[in-house]
Structures are given as C-alpha cells and as structure tokens.
Design a protein around this motif. Sequence first.
Motif, PDB file in Angstrom:
ATOM      1  N   MET A 219       1.071  -1.231   0.219  1.00  0.00           N
ATOM      2  CA  MET A 219       0.067  -0.067  -0.291  1.00  0.00           C
ATOM      3  C   MET A 219       0.922   1.149   0.153  1.00  0.00           C
ATOM      4  O   MET A 219       1.951   1.376   0.374  1.00  0.00           O
ATOM      5  N   THR A 220       0.415   2.563  -0.503  1.00  0.00           N
ATOM      6  CA  THR A 220       0.996   3.698  -0.233  1.00  0.00           C
ATOM      7  C   THR A 220       0.632   4.043   1.201  1.00  0.00           C
ATOM      8  O   THR A 220      -0.194   3.590   1.839  1.00  0.00           O
ATOM      9  N   HIS A 221       1.428   5.124   1.444  1.00  0.00           N
ATOM     10  CA  HIS A 221       1.105   5.694   2.773  1.00  0.00           C
ATOM     11  C   HIS A 221      -0.154   6.131   2.914  1.00  0.00           C
ATOM     12  O   HIS A 221      -0.854   5.784   3.682  1.00  0.00           O
ATOM     13  N   GLU A 222      -0.821   6.963   1.824  1.00  0.00           N
ATOM     14  CA  GLU A 222      -2.278   7.401   2.112  1.00  0.00           C
ATOM     15  C   GLU A 222      -2.973   6.277   1.924  1.00  0.00           C
ATOM     16  O   GLU A 222      -3.980   6.453   2.842  1.00  0.00           O
ATOM     17  N   GLU A 223      -2.568   5.074   1.207  1.00  0.00           N
ATOM     18  CA  GLU A 223      -3.752   4.139   1.352  1.00  0.00           C
ATOM     19  C   GLU A 223      -3.869   3.423   2.638  1.00  0.00           C
ATOM     20  O   GLU A 223      -4.796   3.081   3.142  1.00  0.00           O
ATOM     21  N   PHE A 224      -2.647   3.372   3.297  1.00  0.00           N
ATOM     22  CA  PHE A 224      -2.354   2.671   4.508  1.00  0.00           C
ATOM     23  C   PHE A 224      -3.266   3.436   5.620  1.00  0.00           C
ATOM     24  O   PHE A 224      -4.080   2.926   6.435  1.00  0.00           O
ATOM     25  N   THR A 225      -3.250   4.709   5.545  1.00  0.00           N
ATOM     26  CA  THR A 225      -3.831   5.588   6.454  1.00  0.00           C
ATOM     27  C   THR A 225      -5.376   5.669   6.208  1.00  0.00           C
ATOM     28  O   THR A 225      -6.432   5.525   7.372  1.00  0.00           O
ATOM     29  N   LYS A 226      -5.546   5.379   4.852  1.00  0.00           N
ATOM     30  CA  LYS A 226      -7.271   5.220   4.652  1.00  0.00           C
ATOM     31  C   LYS A 226      -8.012   3.940   5.029  1.00  0.00           C
ATOM     32  O   LYS A 226      -8.707   3.691   5.712  1.00  0.00           O
ATOM     33  N   ALA A 227      -7.026   2.702   5.113  1.00  0.00           N
ATOM     34  CA  ALA A 227      -7.259   1.525   5.373  1.00  0.00           C
ATOM     35  C   ALA A 227      -7.557   1.602   6.802  1.00  0.00           C
ATOM     36  O   ALA A 227      -8.652   0.860   7.466  1.00  0.00           O
TER      37      ALA A 227
ATOM     38  N   ALA B 201      12.283  -1.744  12.252  1.00  0.00           N
ATOM     39  CA  ALA B 201      11.523  -2.028  13.488  1.00  0.00           C
ATOM     40  C   ALA B 201      11.321  -0.905  14.322  1.00  0.00           C
ATOM     41  O   ALA B 201      12.431  -0.254  14.703  1.00  0.00           O
ATOM     42  N   ILE B 202      10.239  -0.511  14.756  1.00  0.00           N
ATOM     43  CA  ILE B 202       9.996   0.373  15.739  1.00  0.00           C
ATOM     44  C   ILE B 202       9.654  -0.031  17.110  1.00  0.00           C
ATOM     45  O   ILE B 202       8.427  -0.561  17.175  1.00  0.00           O
ATOM     46  N   ALA B 203      10.115   0.314  18.277  1.00  0.00           N
ATOM     47  CA  ALA B 203       9.734   0.065  19.564  1.00  0.00           C
ATOM     48  C   ALA B 203       8.944   0.988  20.486  1.00  0.00           C
ATOM     49  O   ALA B 203       9.465   2.070  20.019  1.00  0.00           O
ATOM     50  N   GLU B 251      -0.052   6.495  17.490  1.00  0.00           N
ATOM     51  CA  GLU B 251       1.332   5.934  17.543  1.00  0.00           C
ATOM     52  C   GLU B 251       1.579   5.076  16.322  1.00  0.00           C
ATOM     53  O   GLU B 251       2.379   5.128  15.725  1.00  0.00           O
ATOM     54  N   VAL B 252       0.498   4.357  15.917  1.00  0.00           N
ATOM     55  CA  VAL B 252       0.543   3.500  14.509  1.00  0.00           C
ATOM     56  C   VAL B 252       1.056   4.561  13.328  1.00  0.00           C
ATOM     57  O   VAL B 252       1.928   4.195  12.545  1.00  0.00           O
ATOM     58  N   LEU B 253       0.107   5.473  13.471  1.00  0.00           N
ATOM     59  CA  LEU B 253       0.337   6.355  12.196  1.00  0.00           C
ATOM     60  C   LEU B 253       2.203   6.982  12.129  1.00  0.00           C
ATOM     61  O   LEU B 253       2.594   6.953  11.202  1.00  0.00           O
ATOM     62  N   ARG B 254       2.227   7.188  13.451  1.00  0.00           N
ATOM     63  CA  ARG B 254       3.320   8.010  13.485  1.00  0.00           C
ATOM     64  C   ARG B 254       4.659   7.000  13.412  1.00  0.00           C
ATOM     65  O   ARG B 254       5.681   7.289  12.583  1.00  0.00           O
ATOM     66  N   ALA B 255       4.240   5.678  13.913  1.00  0.00           N
ATOM     67  CA  ALA B 255       5.438   4.666  13.496  1.00  0.00           C
ATOM     68  C   ALA B 255       5.555   4.394  12.159  1.00  0.00           C
ATOM     69  O   ALA B 255       6.691   4.275  11.509  1.00  0.00           O
ATOM     70  N   VAL B 256       4.514   4.371  11.303  1.00  0.00           N
ATOM     71  CA  VAL B 256       4.752   3.913   9.825  1.00  0.00           C
ATOM     72  C   VAL B 256       5.478   5.264   9.145  1.00  0.00           C
ATOM     73  O   VAL B 256       6.055   5.045   8.298  1.00  0.00           O
TER      74      VAL B 256
END
Lengths: 254, 329
Positions: A219-227, B201-203, B251-256
């Motif tokens: 997925m792209t970053h945007e797709e991931f956020t949307k998912a 890997a993010i802890a 945190e999930v969004l920030r980690a990604v």
Amino acid sequence: MYKAMAHTSESKPSLIRWEERDGVKVAIRHDGRTPDQLRPIRMEVGVLSNADGSALVEYGGTRVIAAVYGPREAVPRHVALPDRAVIRCRYHMAPFSTEERKTPAPTRREIELSKVIREALEAVVLTELFPRTTIDVYMEVLQSDGGTRTAALTAASLALADAGIAMRDLVAAVAVGKVDGVIVLDIDEIEDNYAEADMPVAMAPNLNRVLLLQLNGVMTHEEFTKAMELAVKGINTIYKLQKEALRKKYVSVG
Amino acid sequence: MSLTPSTSIIVPKLKRHTMEVLLTRGVRLDGRKLDDIREIKIEPGYIERAEGSALVKLGETMVLVGVKMDIVPPFLDTPNEGVLVVNAEFVPLASPTFEPGPPDENAIELARVIDRSLREIKAVALDKLVLEPGKHVWRIYVDIYVLNHDGNLFDASALASMAALMTTRVPQAVKVEEGYVVDRSRYAGLLPINHRVVTVAIAKVANKLIVDPTYEEEEVADTRLVVAVSDDGRVAGIQKTGGTGYLTYDEVLRAVSLALRKAAVYFEALKKFVEPYRLELEKKLSESEEAQKPETELPRPLPSREREEVVEEIVHEEALSSEDSSEEH
C-alpha cells in the motif's frame, strides 16, 4: 452465503464494478457490498456448556468458535509465572474448513497467528489478578471465508468476558484490504485471493488501542492511512454487536 | 499453542528507570537518539558455497543469510512462477535464551514476515525463474541464521536476505532425459530482482517510539511495529509483534511515517556494501561466459538422436542469460 469459486482460472476476475448511485460513482464488490460495508455478522455467547466461557462468531461465511478455560492451575507447573497469569492461545482451523482439506497438524501459519492473537489478548486481560494460573483460549475455525483471525479474536474476547475474566476492554477485529485498487472493509476469501493487500486490525475500541496489526501486501502511505480509518469504522460496529451479544445472554438469564 | 513467555532477561528495575528517564530527554542507554540506527556492516558473498549470501552486523546483532537454489515442479496454482522459501533458525549459540530444536513461534514469525515482505511486492522476479511452465522451475531457499542476538532480528534478517538475494548467482540448468540437473560449476546470471525491500522495527518504550531497538530495549518495550518498506517508498508489509502492550491509533500512524523515513538508512547501506559487489559479480559472470564460449561453440560429436536435446539446452541457456532484458520463454 458461502460461495465456492474455482481457483484454477489463471486470469484474475474483476472484483469491483462501478455503478452510478444518486449521481455518484460507487464501487460495488463481487457480493454486492459497498467498500465500507461489513458482511452479515452473527454472534452468540455461551454456546459450550463445559467451557468457562465461549462464543460463536460469524463474519459472512466465516464461522469461528472460541472457548476459555481458566484461570486454572498451571500444568505443567513450571510454565506458571509468580506475578501474573499465563495466557495459552491456540488458533486452529478444522480440516474441513477450507476448500482443500487442511491437515489437522498445526501449520506455520497457525503457529504465527496463535502468537499474534495471544499478544493482542495480553494487552487487555488483567493477568496480574490471577498469578500462578493459566488462562487457556482455544479458537477453532469451523468454516473459513476470509478474516478468520479477526473473527477468532472477536470470539475469544467474548469468551473471556463470558468466563468473567477481568479485562480492560473487549477486543474487536476486522480485516481491511485493497481490491482492484479500492480500499474495502471486511474482505472475504475470494477478495483475499486476488487482493493487492490484506490488513487485519484488532483494537480495544473504548481505549483507542491497536492490539493487532498485520499488513500482507503493498500500500502507499495514503492508502494505509485510509485503510486504518476504515478498519476503525468496522471495529466500532463490531464492538456494538459484541456488547449486544453479551447483554442478550445475561439479560435473558436474569 | 502460544504461551506467555517468562521474561527471558531480567532488566533490573534501576536500569529500566534510567532508560525511561533518558528517553524523556531524547537519549538512549547506548547514547543514540530515539531515531538512530546502530552501525551497519554488510558482507556479501560470505559463504562461497552458497548461490548467494550475506553477513549483516547491526550493532552487536549478527545475522547470516544463505541462498541455495534447486529445480522442482512448480506449485499447481502458479505454474509460471519459481518457488520462494524463507526459513529462520535461531541457533543456540546466538543467545542464552535460544534452545536447540525446531524453529519456535518467534523464528516462524520472523521467517513468515520476511517471506511476505519479499513475496507480496514480487521483490524476486519469480516469473523469470521458469525452465518449463508447469514442469520445472527454480526454487530459492532463503535460510536466515541468527548468530548473535542483540535485538532487532527483523531488520538485520531482512537486510541480510535482501543482500544475499541481490548477489545470488543462478546456476546453470542442464537438461537431461527426465528434466534438469543443476550445474553449480557454471552460472547463468544473477538472480532477477524487481524491488529492494527492507524492514524498519519501531519499539514503544515509556510511551516513546524508538528505532532499531537493542535486546535490552526490546525486553522493556511495550510492543514493536515492524514495517517493510520498498525502494519505491511504499509500505510492503506490517507486523505488530512482541511484548504485551499496545500502540494507540496515533502511534501506529507515527510509527509508519517514521519507518518510511528511516528506511533510507538501510537502502543506503545496501548501496554502499552490496551494490559494488553485485556489479563486480555481474562483470565476472559475463567474463566467464565469454571464456566458456569456445566450448559451447564446439560441442562434442553426438549421435544424431541426442542432438535435438542439446539444441534445446543451448536455447535454454540463452534464454536464462538474457533474463534481465525482460525476455521470457
């Protein structure tokens, strides 16, 4: 509900068709659902008389039964921990649950899923209340039509609640995916087979905590956020159904 | 069945406290900043016997990956694709907590996460590893050997796997009466690669997100998020793993986001340590091909009934050596 489909055809079938609805183009999935629509979901709590807690959960054609035994004495004793309960988890698929018979011996996939499901439950169960014991959580996939690990987690948390084990929150889970370029909620087996991505998510909805997250696919970053947004939406609906299912059992008893 | 593990090393309370205090000041026990990755060393071609290999050192963590190839019938549902198998061994010499025996749930999880990260984006061009559709294809074994465990086995293993695959030489397939045999004295070319993939890997420790955790940090961490990132900046896989904790939605969004940014460090390491070796290997292979030419141009005389097969073999060799130029057979 459950539809078999030959997997031998080499060309990928089209799984999304676009329709005009009220002047807006809407993606329609192979079973008629819109991208943000769950399959019909059914939950029943307390289905097994021997278990301390149990639940049956259906997401469309997926059917999982979960049972909880414990907290009980740890056997063998050396697995016990002095300050908390040990959670023992088994995710298992019945040999007849899939198109081709699945060997009843645990596969590498089942070993991995048992681990991530256990880790998700560890984050909500108040294990420190039951030192030197084990809490056994057994999940059997009776029929598989995609999203079995998420249905198993949803069922496991209902069974834990039914067993009266203290938890910070229930666990509600759903798989989102990317099918023909569209981010869709609660993907089934046919979609999963051809999906560009499949992402199971489990949360403690009331605490806004993510307990399980896997992404198989790209997925792209945007797709991931949307998912993620779509997953939260589905999880909140499932959470409501869980509470209803629990209430239904205990209100009718009372 | 998966059991709650007993904490394998006991991080003394004082050390844990120090770690948490330091983290609030933006420093870690080993002096790194929160988003610093330890020193990376990659040694490609570490095992000459293997078709491809790489030894990766990520701080004190040490992972060796070897790639071996053989020829098998393809899976029924993918007659036009080679087979990729990823396996991980946590050998007991790597850590006092590792026991001899078949892979445990941690080793199986690691192998499966790396397998998916490579497979889903088609990092290896499996469609170019077909000798005869439906009958004979190459099988690639990626064996991950953890030699020293000081945390972040995911990133070190992914890096070693990628480095080994990038420097894998496909042996020559020789047609015999019933199928093919592998001739490892000659090589047909380098393994065709579509994408490079690394994991980050993010802890989560004391409500802070840190990159590339050590063993000590992993033991203290609530949980970890392993994010696979491809060379074109997409997310190629995710796995929340380890610990008994959670990540909040934010945190999930920030980690990604953090993982997508930090992946550049690993790609840089591949460029620095592996790319020159790969180019050298490519050059060496094309030179040895030149040297072999007279042999193939002057085949030994054969009885006429065998000739047809030899022609097939040569045609086949050509097809394999031109794999990178998108020609398929």
